[in-house]
Design a protein around this motif. Structure first.
Motif, PDB file in Angstrom:
ATOM      1  N   LEU A   1      -3.126  -4.274  -5.313  1.00 11.67           N
ATOM      2  CA  LEU A   1      -3.678  -5.171  -6.317  1.00 11.67           C
ATOM      3  C   LEU A   1      -3.377  -6.592  -5.872  1.00 11.67           C
ATOM      4  CD1 LEU A   1      -2.891  -3.740  -9.876  1.00 11.67           C
ATOM      5  CD2 LEU A   1      -5.094  -3.858  -8.703  1.00 11.67           C
ATOM      6  N   ALA A   2      -4.361  -7.470  -5.912  1.00 12.72           N
ATOM      7  CA  ALA A   2      -4.161  -8.824  -5.406  1.00 12.72           C
ATOM      8  C   ALA A   2      -5.038  -9.811  -6.155  1.00 12.72           C
ATOM      9  CB  ALA A   2      -4.483  -8.884  -3.914  1.00 12.72           C
TER      10      ALA A   2
ATOM     11  N   VAL B   1       0.980  -1.309  -8.046  1.00  9.62           N
ATOM     12  CA  VAL B   1       0.447  -2.476  -7.358  1.00  9.62           C
ATOM     13  C   VAL B   1       0.213  -2.230  -5.868  1.00  9.62           C
ATOM     14  CG1 VAL B   1       1.521  -4.050  -9.007  1.00  9.62           C
ATOM     15  CG2 VAL B   1       2.754  -3.417  -6.902  1.00  9.62           C
ATOM     16  N   HIS B   2       0.717  -1.099  -5.344  1.00  9.93           N
ATOM     17  CA  HIS B   2       0.591  -0.842  -3.902  1.00  9.93           C
ATOM     18  C   HIS B   2       0.695   0.667  -3.649  1.00  9.93           C
ATOM     19  CE1 HIS B   2       1.387  -1.276   0.471  1.00  9.93           C
ATOM     20  NE2 HIS B   2       2.288  -0.323   0.289  1.00  9.93           N
ATOM     21  N   THR B   3      -0.127   1.159  -2.715  1.00  8.89           N
ATOM     22  CA  THR B   3      -0.003   2.534  -2.227  1.00  8.89           C
ATOM     23  C   THR B   3      -0.185   2.528  -0.718  1.00  8.89           C
ATOM     24  OG1 THR B   3      -2.365   2.912  -2.684  1.00  8.89           O
ATOM     25  CG2 THR B   3      -0.782   3.710  -4.328  1.00  8.89           C
ATOM     26  N   GLU B   4       0.390   3.538  -0.051  1.00  3.96           N
ATOM     27  CA  GLU B   4       0.250   3.612   1.404  1.00  3.96           C
ATOM     28  C   GLU B   4       0.501   5.032   1.904  1.00  3.96           C
ATOM     29  OE1 GLU B   4       4.357   2.502   3.507  1.00  3.96           O
ATOM     30  OE2 GLU B   4       3.589   0.813   2.314  1.00  3.96           O
ATOM     31  N   VAL B   5      -0.104   5.340   3.033  1.00  2.00           N
ATOM     32  CA  VAL B   5       0.133   6.603   3.715  1.00  2.00           C
ATOM     33  C   VAL B   5      -0.203   6.414   5.189  1.00  2.00           C
ATOM     34  CG1 VAL B   5      -2.201   7.526   3.289  1.00  2.00           C
ATOM     35  CG2 VAL B   5      -0.286   9.105   3.680  1.00  2.00           C
TER      36      VAL B   5
ATOM     37  N   HIS C   1      -1.263 -11.311   1.114  1.00  2.00           N
ATOM     38  CA  HIS C   1      -2.053 -11.337  -0.107  1.00  2.00           C
ATOM     39  C   HIS C   1      -1.189 -11.884  -1.243  1.00  2.00           C
ATOM     40  CE1 HIS C   1       0.093  -7.485  -0.650  1.00  2.00           C
ATOM     41  NE2 HIS C   1      -0.064  -7.697  -1.945  1.00  2.00           N
ATOM     42  N   GLU C   2      -1.839 -12.417  -2.251  1.00  2.00           N
ATOM     43  CA  GLU C   2      -1.129 -12.942  -3.416  1.00  2.00           C
ATOM     44  C   GLU C   2      -1.323 -11.989  -4.589  1.00  2.00           C
ATOM     45  OE1 GLU C   2       0.827 -15.474  -3.304  1.00  2.00           O
ATOM     46  OE2 GLU C   2       0.254 -16.220  -1.312  1.00  2.00           O
TER      47      GLU C   2
ATOM     48  N   VAL D   1     -10.321  -5.209   3.791  1.00  2.00           N
ATOM     49  CA  VAL D   1     -11.489  -5.307   2.911  1.00  2.00           C
ATOM     50  C   VAL D   1     -11.056  -5.856   1.555  1.00  2.00           C
ATOM     51  CG1 VAL D   1     -13.526  -4.089   2.035  1.00  2.00           C
ATOM     52  CG2 VAL D   1     -12.325  -3.197   4.048  1.00  2.00           C
ATOM     53  N   TRP D   2     -11.866  -6.742   0.995  1.00  2.00           N
ATOM     54  CA  TRP D   2     -11.535  -7.389  -0.268  1.00  2.00           C
ATOM     55  C   TRP D   2     -12.592  -7.069  -1.319  1.00  2.00           C
ATOM     56  CZ3 TRP D   2      -8.301  -8.795  -3.578  1.00  2.00           C
ATOM     57  CH2 TRP D   2      -8.493  -9.831  -4.504  1.00  2.00           C
ATOM     58  N   ASP D   3     -12.161  -6.420  -2.413  1.00  2.00           N
ATOM     59  CA  ASP D   3     -13.017  -6.131  -3.564  1.00  2.00           C
ATOM     60  C   ASP D   3     -12.564  -7.028  -4.704  1.00  2.00           C
ATOM     61  OD1 ASP D   3     -14.366  -5.130  -5.749  1.00  2.00           O
ATOM     62  OD2 ASP D   3     -14.005  -3.012  -5.271  1.00  2.00           O
ATOM     63  N   GLU D   4     -13.183  -8.193  -4.813  1.00  2.00           N
ATOM     64  CA  GLU D   4     -12.753  -9.190  -5.805  1.00  2.00           C
ATOM     65  C   GLU D   4     -12.932  -8.681  -7.226  1.00  2.00           C
ATOM     66  OE1 GLU D   4     -13.387 -13.955  -6.717  1.00  2.00           O
ATOM     67  OE2 GLU D   4     -14.859 -12.860  -5.512  1.00  2.00           O
ATOM     68  N   ARG D   5     -13.973  -7.903  -7.464  1.00  2.00           N
ATOM     69  CA  ARG D   5     -14.242  -7.413  -8.820  1.00  2.00           C
ATOM     70  C   ARG D   5     -13.086  -6.562  -9.347  1.00  2.00           C
ATOM     71  NH1 ARG D   5     -16.155  -2.802 -10.936  1.00  2.00           N
ATOM     72  NH2 ARG D   5     -16.486  -1.899  -8.867  1.00  2.00           N
ATOM     73  N   ARG D   6     -12.473  -5.777  -8.466  1.00  2.00           N
ATOM     74  CA  ARG D   6     -11.374  -4.896  -8.880  1.00  2.00           C
ATOM     75  C   ARG D   6      -9.993  -5.437  -8.483  1.00  2.00           C
ATOM     76  NH1 ARG D   6     -12.659   1.129  -7.007  1.00  2.00           N
ATOM     77  NH2 ARG D   6     -13.235   0.119  -5.033  1.00  2.00           N
ATOM     78  N   ASN D   7      -9.963  -6.667  -7.962  1.00  4.82           N
ATOM     79  CA  ASN D   7      -8.687  -7.219  -7.463  1.00  4.82           C
ATOM     80  C   ASN D   7      -8.012  -6.239  -6.506  1.00  4.82           C
ATOM     81  OD1 ASN D   7      -8.546  -8.584 -10.612  1.00  4.82           O
ATOM     82  ND2 ASN D   7      -8.217  -9.913  -8.834  1.00  4.82           N
ATOM     83  N   LEU D   8      -8.811  -5.663  -5.624  1.00  9.34           N
ATOM     84  CA  LEU D   8      -8.333  -4.598  -4.745  1.00  9.34           C
ATOM     85  C   LEU D   8      -8.482  -4.991  -3.276  1.00  9.34           C
ATOM     86  CD1 LEU D   8      -7.415  -1.639  -4.267  1.00  9.34           C
ATOM     87  CD2 LEU D   8      -9.844  -1.007  -4.350  1.00  9.34           C
ATOM     88  N   GLN D   9      -7.390  -4.889  -2.540  1.00  7.69           N
ATOM     89  CA  GLN D   9      -7.425  -5.060  -1.091  1.00  7.69           C
ATOM     90  C   GLN D   9      -7.113  -3.724  -0.430  1.00  7.69           C
ATOM     91  OE1 GLN D   9      -5.671  -8.507   1.253  1.00  7.69           O
ATOM     92  NE2 GLN D   9      -4.141  -6.941   1.761  1.00  7.69           N
ATOM     93  N   VAL D  10      -7.938  -3.366   0.545  1.00 10.89           N
ATOM     94  CA  VAL D  10      -7.728  -2.144   1.326  1.00 10.89           C
ATOM     95  C   VAL D  10      -7.554  -2.539   2.790  1.00 10.89           C
ATOM     96  CG1 VAL D  10      -8.768  -0.001   2.159  1.00 10.89           C
ATOM     97  CG2 VAL D  10      -8.975  -0.636  -0.249  1.00 10.89           C
ATOM     98  N   VAL D  11      -6.493  -2.048   3.409  1.00  6.91           N
ATOM     99  CA  VAL D  11      -6.237  -2.276   4.825  1.00  6.91           C
ATOM    100  C   VAL D  11      -6.108  -0.925   5.508  1.00  6.91           C
ATOM    101  CG1 VAL D  11      -4.669  -3.255   6.547  1.00  6.91           C
ATOM    102  CG2 VAL D  11      -5.013  -4.440   4.365  1.00  6.91           C
TER     103      VAL D  11
END
Length: 253
Positions: A180-181, A141-145, A93-94, A223-233
């Motif tokens: 955030l992307a 800009v990033h979270t993970e668990v 992702h960018e 998953v890409w949520d362009e409105r929120r600049n949010l990527q979920v993997v």
């Protein structure tokens, strides 16, 4: 069928228990003979094509899964765009939020109240490990668990007696990543032919299916949520694809 799709409950298990759970998962893989060869050694059996859904698989045989894993390793892996999302060995992702050297690991709770907040609930039996985040300046800009699902203590004996690996609590692991992307992408070694377009909560998604019967081996949903600049993997090993999709939907709320 003993094993049902994972039900949801509030996660109340301490993160310190995660190491035990991961150990239980690894033990379950070893006992069931479904893990890959050690040190890159080839499997004993010849690679097999994926069976049709109605075909019986004798999972009581040691190493029953190795021919399917070997066959999957022979499939091509290349960068591609699926449903507007880049996936493949060198995909990424960018992001415009981080200057070089600015990123630092912080507690995941710093993301609370932001789109990058991690879910507060996990599938039943899941043991969450340490949740963490990356901050650049004032922005998370990033979270993970990682969530571990220990194998049942009786799983190996049940499989050895003839019960299908797919029908017992065999153990698995999933990891949730939120970023955030400015454009979506995820680096993955899932075979290129196993990726397909999907939708989660009405948003575009790329779904990488598991090696066998949507459950055995590695899988992922991006998953890409362009409105929120949010990527979920949500990435899984020996976790059913339906469960990955359910977790992704929860993570997007």
């Amino acid at each position: 069928m003993e094993r049902k799709r994972l039900n949801w409950r509030l996660a109340g298990l301490a993160a310190a228990v995660a190491a035990v759970a991961v150990g239980g998962f690894a033990l379950g893989r070893a006992l069931l003979g479904s893990d890959g060869p050690a040190d890159g050694a080839p499997g004993d059996g010849a690679p097999l094509p994926a069976p049709v859904p109605t075909e019986t698989i004798d999972t009581s045989k040691p190493g029953w899964g190795l021919p399917y894993l070997d066959a999957d390793k022979a499939l091509p892996r290349y960068d591609q765009v699926v449903n507007g999302i880049a996936v493949g060995p060198s995909a990424k992702h960018e992001s415009r939020w981080c200057a070089p050297g600015q990123a630092q690991w912080v507690d995941a709770r710093e993301a609370d109240g932001t789109p990058l907040a991690l879910p507060g609930s996990f599938p039943a039996g899941g043991v969450p490990g340490e949740a963490r985040a990356v901050r650049c300046g004032d922005t998370i800009v990033h979270t993970e668990v990682t969530i571990a699902f220990p194998a049942s203590p009786t799983a190996a004996a049940k499989v050895a007696s003839g019960k299908s690996w797919f029908d017992v609590q065999h153990g698995g692991v999933m990891t949730i990543y939120k970023d955030l992307a400015t454009s979506p992408g995820f680096a993955s070694q899932i075979a290129s032919e196993r990726w397909e377009a999907a939708s989660v909560n009405g948003l575009p998604a790329a779904l990488g299916r598991a090696v066998l019967r949507d459950e055995f081996g590695e899988s992922a949903v991006v998953v890409w949520d362009e409105r929120r600049n949010l990527q979920v993997v949500v990435r899984g090993v020996d976790v059913h694809v339906d469960d990955l999709l359910a977790v992704a939907a929860e993570a997007l709320k």
